[in-house]
Design a protein around this motif. Sequence first.
Motif, short mmCIF file in Angstrom:
data_model
loop_
_atom_site.label_atom_id
_atom_site.label_comp_id
_atom_site.label_asym_id
_atom_site.label_seq_id
_atom_site.Cartn_x
_atom_site.Cartn_y
_atom_site.Cartn_z
N GLY A 399 0.81 -1.21 0.00
CA GLY A 399 0.00 0.00 0.00
C GLY A 399 0.85 1.26 0.00
N ALA A 400 1.93 1.27 0.78
CA ALA A 400 2.75 2.47 0.89
C ALA A 400 3.43 2.77 -0.45
CB ALA A 400 3.79 2.28 2.00
N VAL A 401 3.91 1.71 -1.11
CA VAL A 401 4.58 1.90 -2.41
C VAL A 401 3.57 2.44 -3.42
CG1 VAL A 401 5.69 0.66 -4.33
CG2 VAL A 401 6.26 0.08 -1.94
N PHE A 402 2.36 1.91 -3.36
CA PHE A 402 1.31 2.36 -4.28
C PHE A 402 0.99 3.84 -4.05
CE2 PHE A 402 -3.29 3.04 -4.91
CZ PHE A 402 -3.38 2.80 -6.28
N LYS A 403 0.85 4.21 -2.76
CA LYS A 403 0.48 5.60 -2.45
C LYS A 403 1.54 6.57 -2.95
CE LYS A 403 -1.75 4.64 1.88
NZ LYS A 403 -1.75 4.89 3.29
N ALA A 404 2.81 6.21 -2.74
CA ALA A 404 3.88 7.14 -3.13
C ALA A 404 4.16 7.08 -4.63
CB ALA A 404 5.15 6.80 -2.35
N GLY A 405 3.76 6.00 -5.29
CA GLY A 405 4.06 5.83 -6.71
C GLY A 405 2.86 6.16 -7.59
N PRO A 406 2.21 5.13 -8.16
CA PRO A 406 1.11 5.39 -9.09
C PRO A 406 -0.04 6.18 -8.47
CG PRO A 406 1.32 3.02 -8.60
CD PRO A 406 2.51 3.69 -8.01
N GLY A 407 -0.17 6.08 -7.15
CA GLY A 407 -1.25 6.79 -6.47
C GLY A 407 -1.22 8.29 -6.74
N VAL A 408 -0.03 8.83 -6.93
CA VAL A 408 0.09 10.29 -7.10
C VAL A 408 -0.57 10.71 -8.42
CG1 VAL A 408 1.72 12.20 -7.34
CG2 VAL A 408 2.19 10.34 -5.72
N GLU A 409 -0.25 9.98 -9.48
CA GLU A 409 -0.82 10.33 -10.79
C GLU A 409 -2.33 10.05 -10.81
OE1 GLU A 409 -0.18 9.46 -15.55
OE2 GLU A 409 0.78 8.15 -14.07
N VAL A 414 -8.13 12.02 -10.54
CA VAL A 414 -9.44 12.13 -9.87
C VAL A 414 -9.78 13.60 -9.63
CG1 VAL A 414 -10.74 11.58 -7.76
CG2 VAL A 414 -9.20 9.87 -8.75
N HIS A 415 -8.81 14.34 -9.09
CA HIS A 415 -9.06 15.76 -8.79
C HIS A 415 -9.35 16.56 -10.06
CE1 HIS A 415 -6.87 15.52 -4.66
NE2 HIS A 415 -8.08 15.06 -4.63
N SER A 416 -8.53 16.34 -11.10
CA SER A 416 -8.73 17.10 -12.34
C SER A 416 -10.09 16.83 -12.93
CB SER A 416 -7.70 16.73 -13.42
OG SER A 416 -6.44 16.77 -12.92
N LEU A 417 -10.49 15.56 -12.88
CA LEU A 417 -11.79 15.21 -13.47
C LEU A 417 -12.92 15.92 -12.71
CD1 LEU A 417 -13.53 13.59 -15.43
CD2 LEU A 417 -13.49 11.70 -13.79
N ALA A 418 -12.86 15.86 -11.39
CA ALA A 418 -13.93 16.51 -10.59
C ALA A 418 -13.99 18.00 -10.91
CB ALA A 418 -13.70 16.28 -9.10
N GLY A 423 -16.82 20.51 -10.31
CA GLY A 423 -16.89 20.04 -8.92
C GLY A 423 -15.75 20.57 -8.07
N SER A 424 -15.59 19.96 -6.90
CA SER A 424 -14.54 20.38 -5.96
C SER A 424 -13.57 19.22 -5.72
CB SER A 424 -15.17 20.80 -4.64
OG SER A 424 -14.16 20.96 -3.65
N ALA A 436 -2.69 21.54 -0.41
CA ALA A 436 -2.31 22.94 -0.69
C ALA A 436 -1.90 23.10 -2.17
CB ALA A 436 -1.22 23.40 0.26
N PRO A 437 -1.16 22.15 -2.76
CA PRO A 437 -0.82 22.30 -4.18
C PRO A 437 -2.06 22.27 -5.08
CG PRO A 437 0.60 20.65 -3.15
CD PRO A 437 -0.48 20.97 -2.16
N ASP A 438 -3.06 21.46 -4.70
CA ASP A 438 -4.30 21.41 -5.50
C ASP A 438 -5.02 22.75 -5.44
OD1 ASP A 438 -4.50 18.46 -6.25
OD2 ASP A 438 -4.23 18.36 -4.09
N LEU A 439 -4.99 23.38 -4.26
CA LEU A 439 -5.65 24.67 -4.13
C LEU A 439 -5.04 25.66 -5.14
CD1 LEU A 439 -7.79 26.04 -2.11
CD2 LEU A 439 -5.79 27.24 -1.25
N LEU A 440 -3.71 25.67 -5.20
CA LEU A 440 -3.04 26.59 -6.13
C LEU A 440 -3.40 26.24 -7.57
CD1 LEU A 440 0.53 26.92 -4.55
CD2 LEU A 440 -1.37 28.54 -4.47
N ALA A 441 -3.53 24.95 -7.84
CA ALA A 441 -3.80 24.53 -9.22
C ALA A 441 -5.24 24.80 -9.63
CB ALA A 441 -3.49 23.04 -9.37
N TYR A 442 -6.19 24.65 -8.72
CA TYR A 442 -7.59 24.62 -9.14
C TYR A 442 -8.44 25.80 -8.69
CZ TYR A 442 -6.50 19.72 -10.12
OH TYR A 442 -5.95 18.57 -10.58
#
Length: 473
Positions: A399-409, A414-418, A423-424, A436-442
């Motif tokens: 799980g940890a490897v997934f979160k730090a790896g493919p999970g990021v993309e 998910v966020h971009s689609l919403a 949406g939010s 915080a980076p998403d806030l700056l982006a969106y």
Amino acid sequence: MERQGVLQQLSELVGAAGVVADPVARQAHLVDERQLYQGQAALILRPDRVEQVAGILALCHEHRIGVVPQGGNTGYCGGATPFDSDNQIVICLDRLNRVRQIDPVSFTMTVDAGLVLAKAQDAAADAGLLFPLSMGSEGSCQIGGNLSTNAGGLAVLRYGTARELVLGLEVVLADGRILSELKGLRKDNTGYPVTQLFMGAEGTLGIITGAVLKLFPAPIAIETAWLAVADIDAACKLLGLARQASGDALTSFEYVSGASAALVLKHIDGARAPLDEPYEHYVLLEFTSPDAHSGLRQGLERVLAEGMDKGWVLDGVLAESGPQRDALWRIRESIPEAEKHAGGAVKHDVSVAIAAIPEFTARAAAELGPLAPHRLSMYGHVGDGNLHYNLLAPAGEDGAVFKAGPGVELSHGVHSLAVSMGGSFSAEHGVGILKAPDLLAYKSPVALDIMKMVKQVLDPHGIMNPGKIVTNV
Ligand SMILES: Cc1cc2nc3c(=O)[nH]c(=O)nc-3n(C[C@H](O)[C@H](O)[C@H](O)COP(=O)(O)OP(=O)(O)OC[C@H]3O[C@@H](n4cnc5c(N)ncnc54)[C@H](O)[C@@H]3O)c2cc1C
């Protein structure tokens, strides 16, 4: 004054009982709920009076020491985690935990911000009334944390988010001044609604120390159903039907995917499947009324009959007792815990218009599938257009490897689609440090500018929860 001298003075303000010194106890305050961040802090203080909070902030303002407010530390975005062992302190509100007053005539309750949510619910119930904010973390999260994150939870459909349950606030500002607006008025149109700024601010503008909360008539009739539905489109249509049929009585309407329910049945002791066979989509809905003769059961049965006629409802069970109701809710509320047992999830807390939910889920599946293999655990407050579209590592993978790896993309997808669907990217968990980076982006540039201006005015030295949401220094 030397830094060490200031820290000493801060400790003296709260006395020995107000300083967390034990390393094990300190660690609980330094790591976030999801264990994404290991923080560090020069001091962890537990004031037990508003004046102590004011004194601490005045000193920190003068000496430019960062202050991280902390409630129950159940937040999902790292907002309550400090990140500097030289120059940041944690202020934990847990000793400011009194119910100051209950006014059954005005239907209000005035509380300290460190009161645990479940205790606030109990106090209201003891007075024969209801404080309706409710969520899986209610045994630990605090009113101050709820208001600072503008928490949502399980009854937003009927009662609104935390912000909507507030009639007054007491806040210690970054410079130590106390804003006391605890009149509890339902009507007060006297200029800018300044207290509103602090709700959803995640401790970046001041520390909430007290609040006047709205109370409601306690529900006497409660009808709860666990239903298998054809798909998420059917769930959304059933929501419309249930609202039309019951008006105000529909309190909760939660979606649970078959995959999320299966995680609970596998990992949570004592959890039992409500239906004889597994389905891919479920809805947990609840009608409540303060009127024992409101005919809720008949209303619910009519909704189910019509839902079945239309092919939306496939199967279902109605709770026949309090323990049965609790068992149904336990499945819904245990999903975060079950995800932890399954290796942890890349969590999402997106919202779109309710009518757009089916399109969102279809597009998310189509767009994320090719990016990286994953398991989906989808559930949420569909009645609020709010989905937890959570992604887990493929079975057998770390799980940890997934979160730090493919999970990021995947998370970015998910966020971009919403956001692209109007949406939010964060419907109820807030921004903290994680988003915080998403806030700056969106966030729109104009809205971001206003947020930075407000931050600059209320916290000119940037001492309040540094690095969270927006920064001004
Ligand atoms: C099992 C589980 C289920 C959950 N379900 C939901 C849900 O349904 N809906 C939902 O919205 N959230 C949910 N959450 C997330 C979390 O419980 C909420 O965000 C909650 O409101 C946080 O409260 P807290 O007291 O733990 O705050 P913390 O985690 O301590 O802090 C959260 C933020 O608020 C700030 N803060 C805390 N107290 C104060 C204060 N007095 N003054 C100023 N700033 C302050 C902190 O600095 C931080 O930025 C869930 C969490 C868990 C673990």
